[in-house]
Scaffold this motif. Structure first.
Motif, PDB file in Angstrom:
ATOM      1  N   ALA A 140      -5.262  15.144   5.781  1.00  0.00           N
ATOM      2  CA  ALA A 140      -5.174  14.076   4.779  1.00  0.00           C
ATOM      3  C   ALA A 140      -3.857  13.309   4.914  1.00  0.00           C
ATOM      4  O   ALA A 140      -3.832  12.078   4.805  1.00  0.00           O
ATOM      5  CB  ALA A 140      -5.312  14.662   3.373  1.00  0.00           C
ATOM      6  N   LEU A 141      -2.772  14.027   5.186  1.00  0.00           N
ATOM      7  CA  LEU A 141      -1.479  13.360   5.379  1.00  0.00           C
ATOM      8  C   LEU A 141      -1.534  12.425   6.584  1.00  0.00           C
ATOM      9  O   LEU A 141      -1.015  11.303   6.529  1.00  0.00           O
ATOM     10  CB  LEU A 141      -0.365  14.389   5.564  1.00  0.00           C
ATOM     11  N   ALA A 142      -2.157  12.884   7.659  1.00  0.00           N
ATOM     12  CA  ALA A 142      -2.287  12.038   8.852  1.00  0.00           C
ATOM     13  C   ALA A 142      -3.083  10.780   8.534  1.00  0.00           C
ATOM     14  O   ALA A 142      -2.712   9.671   8.959  1.00  0.00           O
ATOM     15  CB  ALA A 142      -2.944  12.821   9.990  1.00  0.00           C
ATOM     16  N   LEU A 143      -4.161  10.923   7.780  1.00  0.00           N
ATOM     17  CA  LEU A 143      -4.977   9.759   7.414  1.00  0.00           C
ATOM     18  C   LEU A 143      -4.196   8.771   6.549  1.00  0.00           C
ATOM     19  O   LEU A 143      -4.331   7.556   6.706  1.00  0.00           O
ATOM     20  CB  LEU A 143      -6.254  10.204   6.712  1.00  0.00           C
ATOM     21  N   ILE A 144      -3.381   9.292   5.655  1.00  0.00           N
ATOM     22  CA  ILE A 144      -2.542   8.423   4.818  1.00  0.00           C
ATOM     23  C   ILE A 144      -1.580   7.625   5.688  1.00  0.00           C
ATOM     24  O   ILE A 144      -1.436   6.406   5.523  1.00  0.00           O
ATOM     25  CB  ILE A 144      -1.777   9.240   3.753  1.00  0.00           C
ATOM     26  N   VAL A 145      -0.929   8.293   6.624  1.00  0.00           N
ATOM     27  CA  VAL A 145       0.032   7.612   7.500  1.00  0.00           C
ATOM     28  C   VAL A 145      -0.673   6.557   8.353  1.00  0.00           C
ATOM     29  O   VAL A 145      -0.203   5.418   8.478  1.00  0.00           O
ATOM     30  CB  VAL A 145       0.794   8.627   8.374  1.00  0.00           C
ATOM     31  N   LEU A 146      -1.794   6.922   8.942  1.00  0.00           N
ATOM     32  CA  LEU A 146      -2.530   5.974   9.782  1.00  0.00           C
ATOM     33  C   LEU A 146      -3.040   4.780   8.974  1.00  0.00           C
ATOM     34  O   LEU A 146      -3.020   3.643   9.452  1.00  0.00           O
ATOM     35  CB  LEU A 146      -3.672   6.684  10.495  1.00  0.00           C
ATOM     36  N   SER A 147      -3.467   5.027   7.745  1.00  0.00           N
ATOM     37  CA  SER A 147      -3.922   3.940   6.884  1.00  0.00           C
ATOM     38  C   SER A 147      -2.755   3.054   6.466  1.00  0.00           C
ATOM     39  O   SER A 147      -2.858   1.822   6.487  1.00  0.00           O
ATOM     40  CB  SER A 147      -4.631   4.497   5.652  1.00  0.00           C
ATOM     41  N   ALA A 148      -1.649   3.667   6.095  1.00  0.00           N
ATOM     42  CA  ALA A 148      -0.466   2.896   5.688  1.00  0.00           C
ATOM     43  C   ALA A 148       0.028   1.998   6.815  1.00  0.00           C
ATOM     44  O   ALA A 148       0.540   0.900   6.574  1.00  0.00           O
ATOM     45  CB  ALA A 148       0.647   3.832   5.230  1.00  0.00           C
TER      46      ALA A 148
ATOM     47  N   PHE B 137      -3.964   2.436  -1.681  1.00  0.00           N
ATOM     48  CA  PHE B 137      -3.604   3.816  -2.011  1.00  0.00           C
ATOM     49  C   PHE B 137      -2.541   4.351  -1.064  1.00  0.00           C
ATOM     50  O   PHE B 137      -1.557   4.963  -1.487  1.00  0.00           O
ATOM     51  CB  PHE B 137      -4.855   4.700  -1.956  1.00  0.00           C
ATOM     52  N   SER B 138      -2.718   4.120   0.229  1.00  0.00           N
ATOM     53  CA  SER B 138      -1.825   4.726   1.221  1.00  0.00           C
ATOM     54  C   SER B 138      -0.423   4.144   1.178  1.00  0.00           C
ATOM     55  O   SER B 138       0.537   4.830   1.529  1.00  0.00           O
ATOM     56  CB  SER B 138      -2.414   4.605   2.626  1.00  0.00           C
ATOM     57  N   ARG B 139      -0.268   2.907   0.744  1.00  0.00           N
ATOM     58  CA  ARG B 139       1.082   2.319   0.657  1.00  0.00           C
ATOM     59  C   ARG B 139       1.923   3.045  -0.400  1.00  0.00           C
ATOM     60  O   ARG B 139       3.137   3.082  -0.297  1.00  0.00           O
ATOM     61  CB  ARG B 139       1.013   0.820   0.351  1.00  0.00           C
ATOM     62  N   SER B 140       1.277   3.623  -1.402  1.00  0.00           N
ATOM     63  CA  SER B 140       1.992   4.444  -2.381  1.00  0.00           C
ATOM     64  C   SER B 140       2.035   5.902  -1.933  1.00  0.00           C
ATOM     65  O   SER B 140       3.067   6.567  -2.045  1.00  0.00           O
ATOM     66  CB  SER B 140       1.321   4.367  -3.746  1.00  0.00           C
ATOM     67  N   ALA B 141       0.911   6.396  -1.431  1.00  0.00           N
ATOM     68  CA  ALA B 141       0.805   7.800  -1.046  1.00  0.00           C
ATOM     69  C   ALA B 141       1.703   8.157   0.135  1.00  0.00           C
ATOM     70  O   ALA B 141       2.043   9.334   0.315  1.00  0.00           O
ATOM     71  CB  ALA B 141      -0.646   8.145  -0.715  1.00  0.00           C
ATOM     72  N   ILE B 142       2.123   7.162   0.903  1.00  0.00           N
ATOM     73  CA  ILE B 142       3.005   7.442   2.033  1.00  0.00           C
ATOM     74  C   ILE B 142       4.295   8.108   1.557  1.00  0.00           C
ATOM     75  O   ILE B 142       4.878   8.939   2.252  1.00  0.00           O
ATOM     76  CB  ILE B 142       3.297   6.157   2.856  1.00  0.00           C
ATOM     77  N   TRP B 143       4.707   7.796   0.342  1.00  0.00           N
ATOM     78  CA  TRP B 143       5.928   8.420  -0.185  1.00  0.00           C
ATOM     79  C   TRP B 143       5.713   9.896  -0.503  1.00  0.00           C
ATOM     80  O   TRP B 143       6.647  10.696  -0.436  1.00  0.00           O
ATOM     81  CB  TRP B 143       6.463   7.634  -1.380  1.00  0.00           C
ATOM     82  N   PHE B 144       4.485  10.281  -0.804  1.00  0.00           N
ATOM     83  CA  PHE B 144       4.170  11.701  -0.934  1.00  0.00           C
ATOM     84  C   PHE B 144       4.310  12.370   0.433  1.00  0.00           C
ATOM     85  O   PHE B 144       4.826  13.489   0.535  1.00  0.00           O
ATOM     86  CB  PHE B 144       2.754  11.911  -1.487  1.00  0.00           C
ATOM     87  N   VAL B 145       3.862  11.690   1.473  1.00  0.00           N
ATOM     88  CA  VAL B 145       3.991  12.227   2.840  1.00  0.00           C
ATOM     89  C   VAL B 145       5.475  12.406   3.184  1.00  0.00           C
ATOM     90  O   VAL B 145       5.863  13.426   3.755  1.00  0.00           O
ATOM     91  CB  VAL B 145       3.288  11.322   3.872  1.00  0.00           C
ATOM     92  N   VAL B 146       6.286  11.440   2.825  1.00  0.00           N
ATOM     93  CA  VAL B 146       7.733  11.546   3.063  1.00  0.00           C
ATOM     94  C   VAL B 146       8.298  12.750   2.309  1.00  0.00           C
ATOM     95  O   VAL B 146       9.050  13.556   2.872  1.00  0.00           O
ATOM     96  CB  VAL B 146       8.459  10.244   2.665  1.00  0.00           C
ATOM     97  N   ALA B 147       7.927  12.888   1.035  1.00  0.00           N
ATOM     98  CA  ALA B 147       8.412  14.034   0.238  1.00  0.00           C
ATOM     99  C   ALA B 147       7.950  15.352   0.842  1.00  0.00           C
ATOM    100  O   ALA B 147       8.734  16.308   0.937  1.00  0.00           O
ATOM    101  CB  ALA B 147       7.934  13.905  -1.208  1.00  0.00           C
ATOM    102  N   PHE B 148       6.694  15.415   1.253  1.00  0.00           N
ATOM    103  CA  PHE B 148       6.160  16.607   1.912  1.00  0.00           C
ATOM    104  C   PHE B 148       6.977  16.919   3.161  1.00  0.00           C
ATOM    105  O   PHE B 148       7.324  18.080   3.418  1.00  0.00           O
ATOM    106  CB  PHE B 148       4.688  16.380   2.276  1.00  0.00           C
ATOM    107  N   SER B 149       7.309  15.894   3.927  1.00  0.00           N
ATOM    108  CA  SER B 149       8.065  16.078   5.164  1.00  0.00           C
ATOM    109  C   SER B 149       9.492  16.550   4.890  1.00  0.00           C
ATOM    110  O   SER B 149      10.048  17.341   5.656  1.00  0.00           O
ATOM    111  CB  SER B 149       8.077  14.788   5.983  1.00  0.00           C
ATOM    112  N   ILE B 150      10.069  16.078   3.798  1.00  0.00           N
ATOM    113  CA  ILE B 150      11.410  16.543   3.409  1.00  0.00           C
ATOM    114  C   ILE B 150      11.364  18.034   3.096  1.00  0.00           C
ATOM    115  O   ILE B 150      12.201  18.810   3.582  1.00  0.00           O
ATOM    116  CB  ILE B 150      11.949  15.746   2.205  1.00  0.00           C
ATOM    117  N   VAL B 151      10.397  18.433   2.284  1.00  0.00           N
ATOM    118  CA  VAL B 151      10.270  19.850   1.920  1.00  0.00           C
ATOM    119  C   VAL B 151      10.013  20.704   3.164  1.00  0.00           C
ATOM    120  O   VAL B 151      10.644  21.759   3.344  1.00  0.00           O
ATOM    121  CB  VAL B 151       9.169  20.049   0.860  1.00  0.00           C
ATOM    122  N   ALA B 152       9.102  20.251   4.017  1.00  0.00           N
ATOM    123  CA  ALA B 152       8.797  20.998   5.243  1.00  0.00           C
ATOM    124  C   ALA B 152      10.042  21.149   6.113  1.00  0.00           C
ATOM    125  O   ALA B 152      10.304  22.226   6.661  1.00  0.00           O
ATOM    126  CB  ALA B 152       7.687  20.310   6.028  1.00  0.00           C
ATOM    127  N   THR B 153      10.818  20.084   6.225  1.00  0.00           N
ATOM    128  CA  THR B 153      12.047  20.137   7.031  1.00  0.00           C
ATOM    129  C   THR B 153      13.034  21.127   6.442  1.00  0.00           C
ATOM    130  O   THR B 153      13.585  21.973   7.173  1.00  0.00           O
ATOM    131  CB  THR B 153      12.671  18.732   7.139  1.00  0.00           C
TER     132      THR B 153
END
Length: 124
Positions: A57-65, A76-92
Motif C-alpha cells: 500500500a505504501l508503494a502504491l501511495i508513492v507511485l500515485s503521488a 488521497f496520495s498527495r496527503s498520504a505521502i506524508w504518512f509514508v514519510v512518517a513510516f520511513s522515519i520510524v523504520a529508519t
C-alpha cells in the motif's frame, strides 16, 4: 519520478524479504531486532504477511503521488505521502537502534534511502 521508482524497488526488496520470512526462511535474526533467530514462529509469519500488504500500500501511495499509476488516488496520495514519510522515519530510527547487527547493516541503509526518496516525492 525517479525517486518513486527507487522507493518502489527498495520497498519491493523489503516485501520479498518479508515473503521469505513468511514462507519460513531462517532469517529471523535480520528482522524484529533479531528476537526470533532462525525461522519465525507461526504468529510472526502471519505478521510478515500483514506487513507485506502494508508495504505494498505504501508503494502504491508513492507511485500515485508521483503520477505513475492510480490517477484516481492522486488527491488521497498527495496527503498520504506524508504518512509514508512518517513510516520511513520510524523504520529508519528502529533500524538504527536495533540490537541486530544484520538489521543495522542491511535494513538501516535501505530505510534511509526509502526515507530520502519518499521525502523527494512528497515535496516534488
Amino acid at each position: 519520478m525517479e525517486s518513486a521508482v527507487a522507493f518502489s524497488v527498495l520497498i519491493g526488496t523489503v516485501i520479498l524479504f518479508q515473503l521469505m520470512l513468511a514462507l519460513g526462511m531462517p532469517w529471523g535474526s535480520m528482522a524484529m531486532g533479531g528476537r526470533y533467530p532462525g525461522r519465525f514462529p507461526p504468529a510472526m509469519r502471519a505478521a510478515a504477511v500483514i506487513q507485506i500488504a502494508i508495504l505494498a500500500a505504501l508503494a502504491l501511495i508513492v507511485l500515485s503521488a508521483a503520477g505513475l499509476m492510480l490517477p484516481q488516488w492522486q488527491a488521497f496520495s498527495r496527503s498520504a505521502i506524508w504518512f509514508v514519510v512518517a513510516f520511513s522515519i520510524v523504520a529508519t530510527l528502529l533500524n538504527l537502534i536495533t540490537k541486530s547487527v544484520w538489521e543495522k547493516r542491511i535494513w538501516a541503509p535501505v530505510s534511509i534511502l526509502m526515507l530520502v526518496t519518499s521525502v523527494i516525492v512528497a515535496i516534488g
